[in-house]
Design an enzyme around this catalytic site. Structure first.
Site: not given
Length: 379
Positions: A170, A208, A360
């Protein structure tokens, strides 16, 4: 258009987005989000949600390192053409596996009189979802993976596993962490693969890790891609019935040709390491947009003709917010139910990789189950 990255915020346990806990729960996000219950394997939560934009890349290192190579590995390449294609195993399992332990199931069991319970139970808790492995500590990894794959095999169903421990995960954002370096990651993947067994399994390899790789220097990016290509080979060597999918980001991020160029370097065009790509993890982009985007990526990628795509449909029922909001945005809905039968060419599955209702970070602590949010998504 704002390019929303699917930033993975560690989540807690879930009917699919389970997190297989390890010894120390490594990673800032997972430490904050996970339940510490020691019942059945609990998952290392996945990407919590897409960020409004990918983090700015750091300045490149003065002397990028040379791309990693693995002279001792089997002589497989990341650019095999159609001649290298091997027939996929015929699907024998009847459907996707739903793990019996998760935050949403815990909530359903302990709130029998809540007026939202029946909707959440039927529309979210009853659906299969992915199991995340985000703890880079390797000691119990093989056993945790085996617990999931063996349970799926016993039911004749296909588990969806998400390895999420790449170094510099990330890019230092919400879900920063991962293995300390690529050598440690390679060893971690070896242990992950050792738990797969011989049954059918879908592996969503490192959300990602490709789409967000711009934050790395050119040398570090090449090293990461070499390690990802190795990971796919190791997984498919360990279990020839495993289907491995690589990170294509989503339709609101990179252009298909650019994403395909990176994917090719990461091994996604080789039948020895890849079955195709995944997109929309923890994001909200409409299924139709993702289908068109994934097909464009596959066209640009090349490789064997059997490569396909899997799409995270967990929260994309109303598409992405027009303003690019990513943190538990209002007005979203659950998307198509998870299935291995899409009826569409080159679209292998719709999956729930992010579990609806796990926050989230705006409706609750990142990765924790928020019943009000789950109900809004499901009703």
């Amino acid at each position: 258009m704002v390019a929303a990255a699917s930033v993975v915020v560690a989540v807690g346990t879930a009917t699919g987005m389970l997190t297989a806990l390890g010894d120390d729960g490594g990673g800032r996000g997972t430490d904050q989000a996970r339940s510490r219950s020691t019942t059945a394997p609990r998952w290392d939560p996945p990407p919590g949600s897409p960020s409004a934009a990918p983090p700015a890349p750091p300045a490149p290192s003065a002397s990028p390192t040379a791309a990693r190579t693995y002279p001792g590995a089997s002589p497989r390449t990341a650019s095999a053409g159609p001649s290298a294609a091997e027939p996929r195993p015929t699907a024998a399992a009847t459907g996707l596996y739903r793990h019996p332990d998760s935050q949403v199931l815990d909530w359903v069991r302990t709130h029998p009189d809540d007026p939202r319970r029946d909707v959440i139970a039927a529309r979210i808790a009853g659906r299969p979802a992915a199991v995340w492995f985000a703890d880079p500590t390797p000691a119990t990894l093989t056993a945790r993976v085996r617990a999931v794959t063996s349970a799926g095999a016993a039911q004749g169903r296909v588990p969806v596993l998400v390895p999420y421990a790449i170094p510099d995960r990330d890019c230092g954002g919400h879900s920063e962490g991962g293995a300390p370096d690529l050598d440690a990651y390679d060893a971690w993947i070896d242990r992950f693969a050792a738990g797969l067994g011989s049954g059918e399994v879908i592996v969503v390899l490192e959300p990602d890790s490709v789409a967000q790789s711009e934050c790395l220097s050119a040398g570090d990016r090449a090293d990461r891609f070499a390690s990802l290509a190795r990971a796919g080979r190791v997984i498919k060597d360990a279990d020839p019935r495993a289907r491995v999918y690589y990170d294509a980001g989503h339709s609101g991020w990179h252009a298909p040709a650019r994403q395909a160029g990176w994917l090719r370097q990461a091994g996604a065009a080789s039948a020895d390491s890849s079955d195709g790509v995944f997109s929309n993890v923890s994001n909200f982009h409409a299924t139709a947009d993702e289908i068109a985007y994934d097909r464009a990526v596959l066209d640009a990628l090349g490789g064997p003709p059997g490569l396909g795509a899997v799409i995270d449909t967990s929260r994309n029922g109303n598409g992405a917010p027009a303003d690019g909001a990513w943190c538990d945005p209002a007005g979203r809905r659950i998307g198509r139910a998870p299935t291995l039968s899409t009826g569409l060419g080159r679209v292998d599955a719709y999956l729930w990789i992010k579990l609806p209702g796990e926050s989230d970070g705006c409706k609750g602590e990142p990765g924790t189950f928020a019943p009000a949010y789950a109900y809004d998504l499901a009703r």
